[in-house]
Scaffold this active site. Structure first.
Site, PDB file in Angstrom:
ATOM      1  N   ARG A 104       0.881  -1.180   0.000  1.00 25.89           N
ATOM      2  CA  ARG A 104       0.000   0.000   0.000  1.00 25.89           C
ATOM      3  C   ARG A 104       0.907   1.213   0.000  1.00 25.89           C
ATOM      4  O   ARG A 104       1.699   1.407   0.936  1.00 25.89           O
ATOM      5  CB  ARG A 104      -0.912   0.002   1.227  1.00 25.89           C
ATOM      6  CG  ARG A 104      -1.633   1.336   1.401  1.00 25.89           C
ATOM      7  CD  ARG A 104      -2.757   1.306   2.411  1.00 25.89           C
ATOM      8  NE  ARG A 104      -3.920   0.615   1.877  1.00 25.89           N
ATOM      9  CZ  ARG A 104      -5.144   0.710   2.393  1.00 25.89           C
ATOM     10  NH1 ARG A 104      -5.362   1.477   3.446  1.00 25.89           N
ATOM     11  NH2 ARG A 104      -6.147   0.051   1.855  1.00 25.89           N
ATOM     12  N   HIS A 131      -7.262   0.679  -6.422  1.00 24.20           N
ATOM     13  CA  HIS A 131      -7.464  -0.172  -5.239  1.00 24.20           C
ATOM     14  C   HIS A 131      -8.178  -1.467  -5.680  1.00 24.20           C
ATOM     15  O   HIS A 131      -9.339  -1.701  -5.351  1.00 24.20           O
ATOM     16  CB  HIS A 131      -8.303   0.595  -4.205  1.00 24.20           C
ATOM     17  CG  HIS A 131      -8.321  -0.010  -2.839  1.00 24.20           C
ATOM     18  ND1 HIS A 131      -7.538  -1.084  -2.473  1.00 24.20           N
ATOM     19  CD2 HIS A 131      -9.043   0.318  -1.728  1.00 24.20           C
ATOM     20  CE1 HIS A 131      -7.771  -1.379  -1.205  1.00 24.20           C
ATOM     21  NE2 HIS A 131      -8.675  -0.557  -0.730  1.00 24.20           N
ATOM     22  N   GLN A 134     -10.128  -4.035  -3.275  1.00 24.32           N
ATOM     23  CA  GLN A 134     -11.443  -3.597  -2.806  1.00 24.32           C
ATOM     24  C   GLN A 134     -12.521  -3.985  -3.818  1.00 24.32           C
ATOM     25  O   GLN A 134     -13.618  -4.413  -3.447  1.00 24.32           O
ATOM     26  CB  GLN A 134     -11.446  -2.082  -2.581  1.00 24.32           C
ATOM     27  CG  GLN A 134     -12.771  -1.555  -2.082  1.00 24.32           C
ATOM     28  CD  GLN A 134     -13.120  -2.011  -0.673  1.00 24.32           C
ATOM     29  OE1 GLN A 134     -12.293  -1.889   0.222  1.00 24.32           O
ATOM     30  NE2 GLN A 134     -14.323  -2.531  -0.469  1.00 24.32           N
ATOM     31  N   CYS A 259     -16.331   1.770   0.447  1.00 26.39           N
ATOM     32  CA  CYS A 259     -15.208   0.884   0.796  1.00 26.39           C
ATOM     33  C   CYS A 259     -14.800   1.002   2.256  1.00 26.39           C
ATOM     34  O   CYS A 259     -14.120   0.125   2.775  1.00 26.39           O
ATOM     35  CB  CYS A 259     -14.026   1.155  -0.134  1.00 26.39           C
ATOM     36  SG  CYS A 259     -13.311   2.804   0.057  1.00 26.39           S
ATOM     37  N   ARG A 287     -13.562  -8.544   2.020  1.00 25.56           N
ATOM     38  CA  ARG A 287     -12.133  -8.341   1.765  1.00 25.56           C
ATOM     39  C   ARG A 287     -11.362  -9.614   2.140  1.00 25.56           C
ATOM     40  O   ARG A 287     -10.450 -10.038   1.437  1.00 25.56           O
ATOM     41  CB  ARG A 287     -11.592  -7.145   2.581  1.00 25.56           C
ATOM     42  CG  ARG A 287     -12.171  -5.805   2.195  1.00 25.56           C
ATOM     43  CD  ARG A 287     -11.766  -5.372   0.799  1.00 25.56           C
ATOM     44  NE  ARG A 287     -10.323  -5.323   0.629  1.00 25.56           N
ATOM     45  CZ  ARG A 287      -9.533  -4.316   1.016  1.00 25.56           C
ATOM     46  NH1 ARG A 287     -10.055  -3.246   1.578  1.00 25.56           N
ATOM     47  NH2 ARG A 287      -8.217  -4.350   0.809  1.00 25.56           N
TER      48      ARG A 287
HETATM   49  N1  NVA Z   1      -9.866   6.799  -1.439  1.00 23.11           N
HETATM   50  C1  NVA Z   1      -9.498   6.346  -0.113  1.00 23.11           C
HETATM   51  C2  NVA Z   1      -9.733   4.869   0.019  1.00 23.11           C
HETATM   52  C3  NVA Z   1      -9.412   4.306   1.367  1.00 23.11           C
HETATM   53  C4  NVA Z   1      -9.606   2.824   1.449  1.00 23.11           C
HETATM   54  C5  NVA Z   1      -8.039   6.690   0.140  1.00 23.11           C
HETATM   55  O1  NVA Z   1      -7.210   6.491  -0.751  1.00 23.11           O
HETATM   56  O2  NVA Z   1      -7.738   7.170   1.240  1.00 23.11           O
HETATM   57  N1   CP Z   2     -11.239  -0.105   2.396  1.00 25.56           N
HETATM   58  C1   CP Z   2      -9.978  -0.199   2.825  1.00 25.56           C
HETATM   59  O1   CP Z   2      -9.045  -0.476   2.066  1.00 25.56           O
HETATM   60  O2   CP Z   2      -9.829  -0.013   4.173  1.00 25.56           O
HETATM   61  P1   CP Z   2      -8.481   0.179   4.965  1.00 25.56           P
HETATM   62  O3   CP Z   2      -7.911   1.529   4.593  1.00 25.56           O
HETATM   63  O4   CP Z   2      -8.885   0.119   6.407  1.00 25.56           O
HETATM   64  O5   CP Z   2      -7.524  -0.916   4.607  1.00 25.56           O
END
Ligand code: NVA
Ligand code: CP
Length: 301
Positions: A104, A131, A134, A259, A287
């Site tokens: 990530r 992502h 997800q 999400c 997930r």
């Molecule tokens: N768009 C959000 C998704 C978090 C799971 C982010 O990148 O923070």
């Molecule tokens: N939706 C998602 O990816 O959640 P987290 O940021 O908690 O991993």
């Protein structure tokens, strides 16, 4: 390097994605029945998190343990990655020790660099652009509640962010129409719009996007890394809050997805989170099951 990676939904064929969803549903049933299934005994997933996470971390870690393996959490704060060791060198070293790596991070190019120097599969656990894990959970959730999403109309309301970009790729791969409603200047990445052609339309009017839709999605207005823009974004996105009344414009079978994490009172009202049409908790649970299907696909011959 010949390892199979999962950096975007486009790394799988349509048939592979359909099978992954099917397998996620099967693994969920096995898990619910208490069946022990450990094809990944002694296999290790390295997990590099340069951004915060609850769901992604816990689902990969729990999933690896349930499949008989282990996951190692690596943060840039405690590794040489945070002190400037080149991504290429880190990829060579880590991939010589573990069986797969989940990352990530911020720039999507960084995960591509890592993958091209990794001898083991690399999984995208979220970048600024995409992502895909997800979307596996989201597509599994839709399938469980309503059957195939093929030919349906999906609305994305709010920021044209990493989740929106991934929904565009999902529209291509799972064969549905996507309507994006966002303010001027917050459109999804043009590269993904170009990839999708007339499968995706962009409008300024959230109600227009929601009308007749079978699935309505939103996400936070300020993603990780955009904290400095929060105030400006709150003002700009205020007309894009998803409400039960907006869902009333949709098809009667409509589902609401987010999400998570959600900001109640911003992109979604508190009441909609627990509306009967909301499946946000199923998405979160899925997930676990969807990613177990993914690591099985990448690691079990
Ligand atoms: N768009 C959000 C998704 C978090 C799971 C982010 O990148 O923070
Ligand atoms: N939706 C998602 O990816 O959640 P987290 O940021 O908690 O991993």
């Amino acid at each position: 390097m010949t390892a199979r990676h999962f950096l975007s939904l486009m790394d799988c064929s349509q048939a592979e994605l359909i099978n992954l969803i099917k397998r996620g549903i099967e693994l969920k049933a096995l898990h619910r029945q208490g069946v022990i299934y450990e094809p990944l005994k002694n296999r290790v997933l390295g997990m590099i998190f340069e951004k915060a996470s609850t769901r992604t971390r816990v689902s990969f870690e729990a999933g690896m343990i349930q499949l008989g393996g282990q996951a190692i959490f690596l943060s840039p704060r405690d590794t040489q990655l945070g002190r400037g060791e080149p991504i290429e060198d880190s990829a060579r070293v880590l991939s010589s020790m573990v069986d797969a790596v989940m990352i990530r991070t911020f720039a999507h190019g960084d995960i591509e660099t890592f993958a091209s120097n990794s001898s083991v599969p690399v999984i995208n656990g979220l970048t600024d652009d995409l992502h895909p894990c997800q979307l596996l959970a989201d597509m599994q959730t839709y399938q469980e509640h309503r059957g195939s999403i093929q030919g349906k109309t999906v609305a994305w309301i709010g920021d044209g962010n990493n989740m929106c970009n991934t929904f565009i790729q999902a529209a291509i791969q799972f064969d549905f129409q996507l309507r994006v409603a966002c303010p001027v200047g917050y459109e999804p990445d043009q590269r993904f719009l170009d990839q999708a052609g007339d499968r995706v339309t962009v409008t300024r009017d959230p109600n227009e996007a929601a009308t007749g839709a079978h699935l309505i999605n939103t996400d936070v207005w300020a993603s990780m890394g955009q904290e400095d823009e929060t105030e400006a974004r709150m003002k700009r996105f205020a007309p894009y809050q998803v409400t039960p009344a907006m869902l009333d414009l949709a098809d009667e079978s409509v589902l609401f997805m987010h999400c998570l994490p959600a900001h109640r009172g911003e992109e979604v009202t508190a009441e909609l989170m627990d509306d009967p049409r909301s499946v946000v908790w199923d998405q979160a649970e899925n997930r676990l099951h969807a990613q177990k299907a993914l690591v099985e696909f990448l690691l079990v011959e």
